[in-house]
Design a protein around this motif. Sequence first.
Motif, short mmCIF file in Angstrom:
data_model
loop_
_atom_site.label_atom_id
_atom_site.label_comp_id
_atom_site.label_asym_id
_atom_site.label_seq_id
_atom_site.Cartn_x
_atom_site.Cartn_y
_atom_site.Cartn_z
N THR A 267 4.31 1.87 5.43
CA THR A 267 5.74 0.76 5.16
C THR A 267 5.71 -0.65 4.22
N ALA A 268 5.04 -1.50 4.13
CA ALA A 268 4.60 -2.90 2.99
C ALA A 268 4.70 -2.58 1.74
N ILE A 269 3.84 -0.77 0.93
CA ILE A 269 3.72 -0.29 -0.33
C ILE A 269 5.22 -0.09 -0.06
N PHE A 270 5.46 0.64 0.78
CA PHE A 270 6.33 1.87 0.22
C PHE A 270 7.68 0.19 0.17
N ALA A 271 7.49 -0.86 1.28
CA ALA A 271 8.94 -1.95 0.37
C ALA A 271 8.47 -2.17 -0.87
N PHE A 272 7.32 -2.09 -1.57
CA PHE A 272 6.48 -3.03 -2.30
C PHE A 272 6.89 -2.15 -3.44
N GLU A 273 6.82 -1.14 -3.59
CA GLU A 273 7.44 0.00 -4.61
C GLU A 273 8.66 -0.07 -5.73
N GLY A 274 8.40 -1.05 -6.42
CA GLY A 274 9.32 -0.68 -6.99
C GLY A 274 9.07 -0.53 -8.65
N ILE A 275 7.56 -0.28 -9.02
CA ILE A 275 6.57 -0.05 -9.84
C ILE A 275 7.55 1.16 -11.32
N GLY A 276 8.24 1.83 -10.08
CA GLY A 276 8.84 2.89 -11.13
C GLY A 276 10.27 2.41 -12.68
N VAL A 277 10.95 0.89 -11.52
CA VAL A 277 11.41 0.67 -12.18
C VAL A 277 11.17 -0.32 -13.17
N VAL A 278 9.32 -0.87 -13.40
CA VAL A 278 9.39 -1.97 -14.66
C VAL A 278 8.85 -1.14 -15.72
N LEU A 279 8.85 -0.24 -16.41
CA LEU A 279 8.91 0.06 -18.10
C LEU A 279 10.39 0.25 -18.21
N PRO A 280 11.30 0.97 -17.20
CA PRO A 280 12.60 1.09 -17.53
C PRO A 280 12.89 -0.77 -17.88
N LEU A 281 12.72 -0.93 -17.30
CA LEU A 281 13.42 -2.63 -17.22
C LEU A 281 12.97 -3.24 -18.65
N GLU A 282 11.69 -3.32 -18.76
CA GLU A 282 11.17 -4.05 -19.95
C GLU A 282 11.48 -3.10 -21.19
N ASN A 283 11.79 -2.19 -21.58
CA ASN A 283 12.16 -1.38 -22.42
C ASN A 283 13.67 -1.64 -22.97
N LYS A 284 14.38 -2.00 -21.80
CA LYS A 284 16.06 -2.02 -22.53
C LYS A 284 16.11 -3.47 -21.77
N MET A 285 15.13 -4.38 -22.05
CA MET A 285 16.07 -5.86 -22.27
C MET A 285 15.51 -6.23 -23.97
N GLN A 286 16.41 -7.36 -23.77
CA GLN A 286 16.97 -7.71 -24.99
C GLN A 286 15.55 -8.57 -26.08
N THR A 287 14.92 -9.35 -24.90
CA THR A 287 13.52 -9.98 -25.50
C THR A 287 12.26 -9.79 -24.51
#
Length: 480
Positions: A267-287
């Motif tokens: 349950t805990a690792i399900f809740a913390f599983e946001g790693i899939g959005v990390v690179l897309p977010l960084e790739n689209k960040m202006q800085t």
Amino acid sequence: MASSDMESRADGSLFSDQIPSELDALCPSPPGPSRPQRNYERIGGQTGTSFCQTLIHLLKGNIGTGLLGLPLAVKNAGLVVGPVSLLIMGIIAVHCMKLLVKSSHHLGSKMDRPTLSYGEVMQYGMENVSWLRRHSQWGKRMVNLFLIITQLGFCCVYFVFLSDNVKQVVEAANATTVSCQVNHTNQTEILVPSFDSRLYMLCFLPFIILLVFIRNLKYLAPFSLLANLVMTVSLVLIYIYSLMHITYPINLPKAGRAKDYPLFFGTAIFAFEGIGVVLPLENKMQTPQKFPQVLYLGMGIVTILYISLGTIGYLCFGEHIGGSITLNLPNCWTYQVVKLLYCFGIFITFALQFYVPAEIIIPHILANVPERWEKTVDLLVRTALVFITCTLAILIPELDLVISLVGSVSSSFLALIFPPILQLLAFHTEGTSPLVFVKNLIISLFGFIGFIAGTYIAIVEIITRNGQKHEGDLSTYVVQ
């Protein structure tokens, strides 16, 4: 090595394309040079998301149904062991996200690629090791496969969440009052007999199929914003209610049973599983050079929220806590509306989570279909994928166990096992210190043990509960 990526795109493999994301749909890349041609920092440009926008997306990617299941997770681990374990897992999860970003930067500079997807990081990392180079495509496909399993797993959880909460609202409709007195078991004296929760899933099925027929998620952007707002309001009300109704004296176990701890892990690792959005977010960040600040601030907020709501929810409802804290809210109009609003948010979010597997699987199928049949086949495949998620949810209609199983099976690999291995692969030629090697080995081993134990215990519990339900149904039939 650079040619292997071109070959992978030409071979038409199901798992060879870059993984799309919800962010790609709602915030598409602006026109102009392709990403490999853009300056990585994008300094002085007007493209990309700002610091605050990236922070909001990071929070959104980590706060969902998993948060509502954390009070039960704390119960499985214990009042002291649970929060401490959440803090440790939060630190490890953030560290693994940082390792993924660091590996992406290092491999991107070597390959002259300003941005990489999670799967591409694994591919280029394996190409960096001579004896793994010939198998690099399988590394990429394996990461993408786990991403697909995770997203479809989220969709299964949403089916169960919607059915459980709407079923409870319907059954307690006649007993719903204006007074919101605490009721730990959420049982009322007057209940309207209702359908089995699996029939509710079938009722939701046609509406969800129509929802995923919307292929351009930009049309859902206003509804997504509204869903985020109502889920935030609902979460605040849940938080306030739980905080104001903590029972004293507190006689809850400080540590749970050892056999229940793997369920906590899932349950805990399900809740913390946001790693899939990390690179897309960084790739689209202006800085993007400021992304570490976003990561630490955002995940710090997420970890505090997880620990506080998990602990407060368990303190409030104790041993009676359900698979979702919403199931323990009193049957008054205020909190019945809260449940329905959260259900609306989850309903809209289903389309966003479904977008990733659909955009990987469907183009591969359409490549072998005549053009005049493309739209029909597209809709049929979408319908089939929703049917699959609904069928799996019907087979396992236990919200807490579905969350734990999805977390143990796929989230453990993406969030804990792969990132430390990726760092060792990415810096293989430069070499890593023995301390870093041991540290990464321990993290990956921890994730693998959690995967084995969590999956096993979740499956055993699913079989046990289904057996108990069948026995209960049989005894009821005999009495009648």
